[in-house]
Design a protein around this motif. Structure first.
Motif, mmCIF file in Angstrom:
data_model
loop_
_atom_site.group_PDB
_atom_site.id
_atom_site.type_symbol
_atom_site.label_atom_id
_atom_site.label_comp_id
_atom_site.label_asym_id
_atom_site.label_seq_id
_atom_site.Cartn_x
_atom_site.Cartn_y
_atom_site.Cartn_z
ATOM 1 N N GLU A 75 20.889 -12.222 20.484
ATOM 2 C CA GLU A 75 19.727 -11.342 20.544
ATOM 3 C C GLU A 75 20.178 -10.124 21.335
ATOM 4 O OE1 GLU A 75 16.140 -13.315 21.788
ATOM 5 O OE2 GLU A 75 16.152 -14.452 19.907
ATOM 6 N N ILE A 116 19.241 -6.744 23.163
ATOM 7 C CA ILE A 116 18.082 -6.079 23.763
ATOM 8 C C ILE A 116 18.489 -4.713 24.294
ATOM 9 C CG2 ILE A 116 16.403 -6.174 25.661
ATOM 10 C CD1 ILE A 116 16.333 -9.247 25.139
ATOM 11 N N ARG A 154 17.063 -1.246 26.194
ATOM 12 C CA ARG A 154 15.951 -0.843 27.067
ATOM 13 C C ARG A 154 16.062 0.648 27.426
ATOM 14 N NH1 ARG A 154 13.887 -5.711 29.399
ATOM 15 N NH2 ARG A 154 15.357 -7.430 29.181
ATOM 16 N N ALA A 188 10.959 -3.078 32.273
ATOM 17 C CA ALA A 188 9.792 -3.917 31.966
ATOM 18 C C ALA A 188 10.282 -5.355 31.850
ATOM 19 C CB ALA A 188 9.125 -3.477 30.662
ATOM 20 N N GLY A 189 9.334 -6.274 31.725
ATOM 21 C CA GLY A 189 9.637 -7.669 31.408
ATOM 22 C C GLY A 189 10.710 -8.269 32.289
ATOM 23 N N HIS A 190 11.668 -8.918 31.639
ATOM 24 C CA HIS A 190 12.714 -9.618 32.389
ATOM 25 C C HIS A 190 13.632 -8.689 33.166
ATOM 26 C CE1 HIS A 190 11.749 -13.448 30.218
ATOM 27 N NE2 HIS A 190 11.943 -13.850 31.454
ATOM 28 N N PHE A 191 13.765 -7.438 32.716
ATOM 29 C CA PHE A 191 14.588 -6.510 33.510
ATOM 30 C C PHE A 191 13.951 -6.320 34.888
ATOM 31 C CE2 PHE A 191 16.053 -2.589 35.276
ATOM 32 C CZ PHE A 191 17.387 -2.514 34.901
ATOM 33 N N ASP A 197 17.715 -19.316 25.184
ATOM 34 C CA ASP A 197 18.358 -18.009 24.925
ATOM 35 C C ASP A 197 19.028 -17.412 26.168
ATOM 36 O OD1 ASP A 197 17.291 -18.276 22.367
ATOM 37 O OD2 ASP A 197 15.666 -16.848 22.696
ATOM 38 N N ASP A 248 11.377 -1.048 25.253
ATOM 39 C CA ASP A 248 12.538 -1.904 24.975
ATOM 40 C C ASP A 248 12.315 -2.616 23.654
ATOM 41 O OD1 ASP A 248 10.802 -4.067 25.508
ATOM 42 O OD2 ASP A 248 11.459 -4.215 27.587
ATOM 43 N N PHE A 249 13.346 -3.248 23.143
ATOM 44 C CA PHE A 249 13.205 -3.999 21.888
ATOM 45 C C PHE A 249 14.382 -4.926 21.705
ATOM 46 C CE2 PHE A 249 16.317 -1.427 19.541
ATOM 47 C CZ PHE A 249 16.288 -0.229 20.245
ATOM 48 N N LYS A 250 14.177 -5.897 20.800
ATOM 49 C CA LYS A 250 15.190 -6.902 20.493
ATOM 50 C C LYS A 250 15.623 -6.759 19.040
ATOM 51 C CE LYS A 250 14.179 -10.719 18.875
ATOM 52 N NZ LYS A 250 14.184 -11.326 17.515
ATOM 53 N N ASP A 288 5.875 -7.555 17.864
ATOM 54 C CA ASP A 288 6.353 -8.827 18.429
ATOM 55 C C ASP A 288 7.680 -8.652 19.162
ATOM 56 O OD1 ASP A 288 4.270 -10.375 17.493
ATOM 57 O OD2 ASP A 288 5.518 -11.697 16.267
ATOM 58 N N THR A 289 8.474 -7.702 18.724
ATOM 59 C CA THR A 289 9.861 -7.620 19.214
ATOM 60 C C THR A 289 10.169 -6.320 19.965
ATOM 61 O OG1 THR A 289 10.650 -6.652 17.136
ATOM 62 C CG2 THR A 289 10.671 -9.071 17.296
ATOM 63 N N CYS A 290 9.153 -5.474 20.112
ATOM 64 C CA CYS A 290 9.333 -4.211 20.851
ATOM 65 C C CYS A 290 8.249 -4.101 21.912
ATOM 66 C CB CYS A 290 9.156 -2.997 19.936
ATOM 67 S SG CYS A 290 10.211 -2.926 18.488
ATOM 68 N N ARG A 291 8.518 -3.358 22.972
ATOM 69 C CA ARG A 291 7.437 -2.939 23.875
ATOM 70 C C ARG A 291 7.093 -1.493 23.552
ATOM 71 N NH1 ARG A 291 9.830 -6.556 27.833
ATOM 72 N NH2 ARG A 291 8.258 -8.136 28.282
ATOM 73 N N ARG A 309 1.139 -12.222 25.569
ATOM 74 C CA ARG A 309 1.864 -12.938 26.625
ATOM 75 C C ARG A 309 1.073 -12.958 27.928
ATOM 76 N NH1 ARG A 309 6.200 -9.315 25.180
ATOM 77 N NH2 ARG A 309 7.683 -10.309 23.764
#
Ligand code: UDP
Length: 235
Positions: A90, A92, A94, A98-101, A129, A175-177, A197-200, A216
């Motif tokens: 995956e 990613i 950025r 955001a998120g996990h970062f 993952d 960000d996006f995956k 679903d896969t982007c912010r 989420r």
């Protein structure tokens, strides 16, 4: 092209064989999961939106010279794509924290980076993952050096195209995956989806979240955010 047996069912999509071994049909579901399947729900109309948004963006990227698996939208939820072997990474990208970062490095969300970042996770639900670097990916033989270099170059190119596209519709691409696949002749192409679903996505002016973070984080207005993004993208 005739639809044949189901080959695979994932969290958000099903994949069907066709009468031509070079192609498969993806079918987008309304099922939503987060936190590696721990949180489950449905987002009414999500499958249709993600199908149409992904196809629109992939067709746009193809025009800009990015190879993708996209072939043809069949109906609201189903699309014909090239059959590929998914590279189990995956990717990613950025532009804004955001998120996990933010949680991993203990910084607030919303810091605009001078340069985009890239990171890889090993696509493996059983292991959640795990984050890995290029050396780990090579050691695990998940991809070759050449494939990783192509994936990185394509990912940054895709980021530039998407950032410019979204800026024009008043959306900050946070960000996006991405996922990539290898075709029968060994070409690396963009696969999977590009969707809320896969982007912010943050509204450029109000900074309102227009993506899966509404699901989420139980922010409400999930369906409205997905519809709003489809409206802005498809016009
Ligand atoms: N992402 C995704 N699938 C995943 C993990 C992340 O599509 O399994 C997307 C996510 O929507 C966000 C970006 O990748 O746009 C970065 O996600 P992050 O690493 O911050 O993890 P998250 O907080 O989304 O779990």
């Amino acid at each position: 092209m005739e639809k044949r047996e189901q080959l695979y069912e994932g969290k958000a999509k099903k994949v069907y064989a066709t009468d031509d071994p070079r192609y498969v049909i993806v079918s987008y579901k309304d099922d939503a999961t987060a936190f590696n399947g721990l949180k489950k729900g449905t987002i009414a109309g999500k499958g249709v939106i993600n199908n149409r948004v992904t196809n629109y963006l992939m067709a746009m990227l193809e025009k800009k010279g990015i190879p993708t698996h996209f072939v043809q939208e069949l109906n609201d939820r189903e699309t014909l794509v090239k059959k590929v072997q998914i590279v189990p990474l995956e990717v990613i990208v950025r532009n804004i924290s955001a998120g996990h970062f933010a949680s991993r490095y203990g910084v607030e969300e919303g810091i605009v980076f001078e340069n985009p970042t890239i990171e890889f996770s090993y696509k493996c639900d059983a292991l959640d993952d795990p984050l890995l670097n290029e050396y780990h990916a090579l050691a695990l033989k998940l991809a070759t050096r050449e494939e990783i270099d192509i994936i990185k170059a394509l990912s940054f190119q895709i980021n530039e195209e998407l950032k410019a596209f979204f800026k024009a519709v008043n959306v900050d691409l946070v960000d996006f995956k991405l996922e990539f696949g290898k075709t029968a002749d060994g070409e690396i192409v963009l696969a999977d989806e590009i969707s809320p679903d896969t982007c912010r996505f943050w509204d450029s002016i109000t900074h309102e979240k227009l993506d899966k973070d509404r699901f989420r984080r139980d922010l409400g207005g999930v369906e409205d955010a997905y519809s709003e993004m489809m409206k802005r993208i498809l016009g």
